[in-house]
Design an enzyme around this catalytic site. Structure first.
Site, PDB file in Angstrom:
ATOM      1  N   HIS A   1      35.257  16.280  37.328  1.00  0.00           N
ATOM      2  CA  HIS A   1      36.486  15.616  37.563  1.00  0.00           C
ATOM      3  C   HIS A   1      36.936  15.719  38.865  1.00  0.00           C
ATOM      4  O   HIS A   1      38.285  15.521  39.183  1.00  0.00           O
ATOM      5  CB  HIS A   1      37.575  16.306  36.595  1.00  0.00           C
ATOM      6  CG  HIS A   1      37.334  15.674  35.082  1.00  0.00           C
ATOM      7  ND1 HIS A   1      36.505  16.239  34.322  1.00  0.00           N
ATOM      8  CD2 HIS A   1      38.370  15.208  34.477  1.00  0.00           C
ATOM      9  CE1 HIS A   1      36.754  15.710  33.204  1.00  0.00           C
ATOM     10  NE2 HIS A   1      37.873  14.899  33.218  1.00  0.00           N
TER      11      HIS A   1
ATOM     12  N   GLU B   1      35.141   1.646  30.421  1.00  0.00           N
ATOM     13  CA  GLU B   1      35.433   1.412  31.704  1.00  0.00           C
ATOM     14  C   GLU B   1      34.766   0.213  32.207  1.00  0.00           C
ATOM     15  O   GLU B   1      35.227  -0.573  33.144  1.00  0.00           O
ATOM     16  CB  GLU B   1      34.761   2.728  32.725  1.00  0.00           C
ATOM     17  CG  GLU B   1      35.829   3.941  32.452  1.00  0.00           C
ATOM     18  CD  GLU B   1      35.529   4.894  31.312  1.00  0.00           C
ATOM     19  OE1 GLU B   1      34.661   4.376  30.632  1.00  0.00           O
ATOM     20  OE2 GLU B   1      36.359   5.723  31.273  1.00  0.00           O
TER      21      GLU B   1
END
Ligand SMILES: Cc1ncc(C[n+]2csc(CCOP(=O)(O)OP(=O)(O)O)c2C)c(N)n1
Lengths: 351, 342
Positions: B144, B75
């Site tokens: 999440h 990322e």
């Protein structure tokens, strides 16, 4: 020197030898190049020595990290880049900025926090920026510049430009996740990045062997599929030969290259550092391989540096730095009314 | 949540002439890629896989692997690479699977994307778009499901938008790409299956202003993104119970459109902020403070907030539903401020 692994000698290092034995114009050109290497190293050193005085006089504030001892790297690498190439670097970047061609005046003014500084005074010592020379900082987050370099190179790659992005980093950065992510990504996409790792043996007070299980950083880089090798970073000619070879290879599509420059900083990590983690003897040992002394001696031996030449260089450099300091002292401060400028693009001013 | 919701003001889908939020996003991406050669999409699984929420499905075939670029699980590297490419004049769109994973790139977003312009004295801009999903509702548990966009609204130098309607899903991307500064687009995960009709000419939308999604005179319900539709549902019920609620969709979370917010509160004299994120130190706190600062004497009741319960989002459906604002909670809060029992 105390690097524990053998430094593979760069085959390009032979170039200096060839130049010495060559005759006529080629020899003159080589001599000129080597003198300018010497000049640049001296210029960086004198600039920073002046910075120390100015810091002590509280004219420069903030964190300031000196490059003294490492000059061969910036001086050797920068001439191998073209004006269209990009540079990304760290907070220890005075040398890179000077060697890249940002005027000493703009750098000094930045250290003084003046509006004529290369970042309008908003960056200071750690954040020198210059669009004209594609100098993208000056990053004070260890390894924070690596992804930027990958992106700059990606843009070049996508547009088919044969430009190189040089990315300077320290040995400490090799312990950050971004190091691994970025070397992998650059190699995976064969991006035109020249990673120049300045292994000065310490990350602040942490010696190489106390932070890396594998201290051979070139070896580690090569495990990502990059071309990587170690260079004697105290030898300006070795640095410049290695940089030339690597930059050319990167430019012509050879994928990212990684040069581990084995070097040393004589000074403390920053002006705040009492430097308790290493011995005087160790520093003295490295000083015996001083890049400026070494190159000067070599030029003298080759008859390319006369008795007064170094003094003349020094004088010229002192004048340049004096001028920069005077200009910085006189330069205006940014008006406080402009405090919130540049947070967003001025093409789109917002509340 | 996979239940299909109906876009506000749009006829119920089912007639099948409609489009989903996901398809609207995809149309926006396709248009941007076709319109400007500098645009490319980059992220984990955006290519071969079609995007983890199937937003970029089919784009690889259309635009090729250079422009629909699968990245490794890195990322920080690929978000930072987007910043670098933007610095070099490209117009990258970086997709991060969910806001939780964006934390691995927070250094790049905060320390580089948001600071480079200012730190360089205006020499460098970062015309980058980062898209990511946010929010709960799909039983994906605590790593999440969080709504962290409020954190990003804390950061000067960034622009934060949250498309909650089909029109905005279709139109915000192009506006974001045209912006010279880094724009983060937060897509609530439960919205992808939202469906309805989109006017044929739908395109770029203004991203500076909040929108009144339902006019009303008794209370302003201020919300955005995933809670907009729950809030509209609540407003419908309130109407049948005699309370006319105005529903405000913020759309832009940074900068906040103070003018539209205050206008609404001046009309209704009461405000309820509805936000799926946690209450402490949140965007809802900011909005409440601004209302107090700017229109305190217009208020007939203290500003109320309906926020996520302050726990990591749990997995089982009943607990997850209890953890985030539901229409019932909004209805109750509105009644409290209107009746003066707040
Ligand atoms: C991400 C991050 N962690 C910690 C620091 C604090 N810090 C500043 S410099 C430094 C050492 C870095 O060493 P190295 O990369 O070898 O560079 P050098 O200073 O030796 O040139 C540390 C730990 C930082 N600036 N950024």
């Amino acid at each position: 020197m105390t690097t524990k692994k053998t430094v593979k000698t760069d085959p390009g290092g032979a170039a200096g030898e060839a130049a010495r034995t060559a005759g006529g114009a080629a020899r003159d050109a080589a001599a000129k190049e080597r003198r300018s290497l010497l000049h640049e190293m001296l210029r960086i050193r004198r600039f920073e020595e002046r910075c120390v005085e100015l810091y002590s006089a509280a004219e420069i504030r903030g964190f300031m990290h000196l490059y003294i001892g490492e000059e061969a790297v910036a001086a050797g690498v920068m001439p191998e880049l073209g004006p269209e190439d990009a540079v990304v670097t760290t907070y220890r970047e005075h040398g890179h900025a000077l060697a890249r061609g940002i005027p000493a005046e703009a750098i000094m003014a930045e250290m003084f926090g003046r509006s004529t500084g290369c970042s309008r005074g908003r960056g200071g010592s750690m954040h020198l920026f210059d669009a004209a020379t594609r100098f993208y900082g000056g990053n004070a987050i260890v390894a924070g510049g690596l992804p930027l370099a990958v992106g700059l190179a990606l843009a070049d790659r996508m547009r088919g430009a044969d430009r190189v992005t040089a990315c300077f980093l320290g040995d400490g950065a090799a312990a950050e996740g971004e190091f691994h992510e970025c070397l992998n990504l650059a190699a995976l996409w064969r991006l035109p990045v020249l990673f120049v790792c300045e292994n000065n043996q310490y990350a602040m007070g942490t010696a190489l062997a106390r932070e890396h299980a594998e201290t051979d950083l070139a070896l580690r880089a090569s495990s990502y599929g990059l071309v990587a090798w170690a260079v004697d970073g105290m030898d300006a000619l070795a640095v410049s030969a290695a940089a030339r070879r690597a930059a050319e290879a990167v430019r012509w599509g050879g994928g990212p290259h990684f040069l581990e420059m084995r070097t040393y900083r004589y000074r403390a990590h920053s002006m705040y550092d009492p430097d308790r983690y290493r011995t005087k003897a160790e520093i003295e040992e490295w000083r015996r391989h001083d890049p400026i002394d070494a190159l000067a001696a070599r030029l003298r031996a080759d008859g390319d540096l006369g008795g007064d030449d170094l003094a003349a260089m020094d004088k010229e450099i002192a004048a340049e730095i004096d001028g920069a300091v005077k200009a910085a002292r006189k330069a205006p401060l940014e008006p406080v009314a402009d405090l919130t400028r540049f947070v967003y693009s001025e093409r789109a001013v917002r509340p | 949540m996979t239940t299909t919701r109906t876009a506000p003001g749009a006829p119920a889908a089912g007639a099948n002439g409609g489009i989903t939020y996901r398809e609207a996003m995809r149309a926006a991406l396709r248009e941007a890629l076709a319109k400007d050669e500098r645009v490319f999409l980059m992220g984990e699984d955006v290519g071969r896989y079609g995007g983890c929420f199937a937003v970029s499905l089919g784009l690889l075939e259309e635009f090729g692997p250079e422009r629909i670029r699968d990245t490794p699980l890195s990322e920080s590297a690929f978000v930072g690479a987007g910043i670098g490419a933007a610095l070099a004049g490209m117009r990258p769109i970086v997709e991060i699977m969910t806001v939780n994973f964006s934390l691995l790139a927070l250094d790049q977003i905060l320390n580089n994307a948001a600071t480079l312009s200012h730190m360089s004295g205006g020499q460098f801009g970062v015309p980058l778009v980062i898209r990511m999903t946010t929010g709960a509702g799909r039983q994906l548990a605590a790593q999440h499901s969080h709504s962290l966009e409020g954190w990003y609204t804390h950061i000067p130098g960034l622009r934060i938008v949250a498309p909650a309607t089909l029109e905005d899903a279709r139109g915000m991307l192009w506006t974001a790409l045209a912006d010279p500064d880094p724009v983060l687009i937060f897509e609530h995960g439960s919205l992808y299956t939202l469906s309805g009709e989109l006017p044929p000419g739908a395109g770029a939308v203004d991203i500076d202003r909040a929108a009144v999604r339902r006019p009303g005179s008794d209370v302003s319900l201020i919300t955005y993104g995933g809670t907009l539709h729950k809030t509209l549902e609540a407003a419908g019920r309130l109407a049948s119970e005699g309370v006319e609620a105005e529903v405000l969709d913020l759309r832009s979370l940074r900068p906040l459109d103070d003018a539209t917010i205050m206008d609404s509160v001046r009309r209704t004299h009461r405000a309820v902020v509805v936000d799926e994120a946690w209450r402490s130190g949140s965007l809802s706190a900011e909005i409440s403070a601004r209302v107090t600062e700017q229109v305190f004497y217009e208020l007939d009741a203290p500003v109320a907030r309906v926020c996520g319960v302050e726990i990591p989002i749990p997995y089982p459906r009943h607990l997850e539903e209890a953890a985030v604002p539901q229409p019932d909670d909004v209805v109750a809060a509105a009644h409290r401020v209107v009746s003066g029992d707040a």
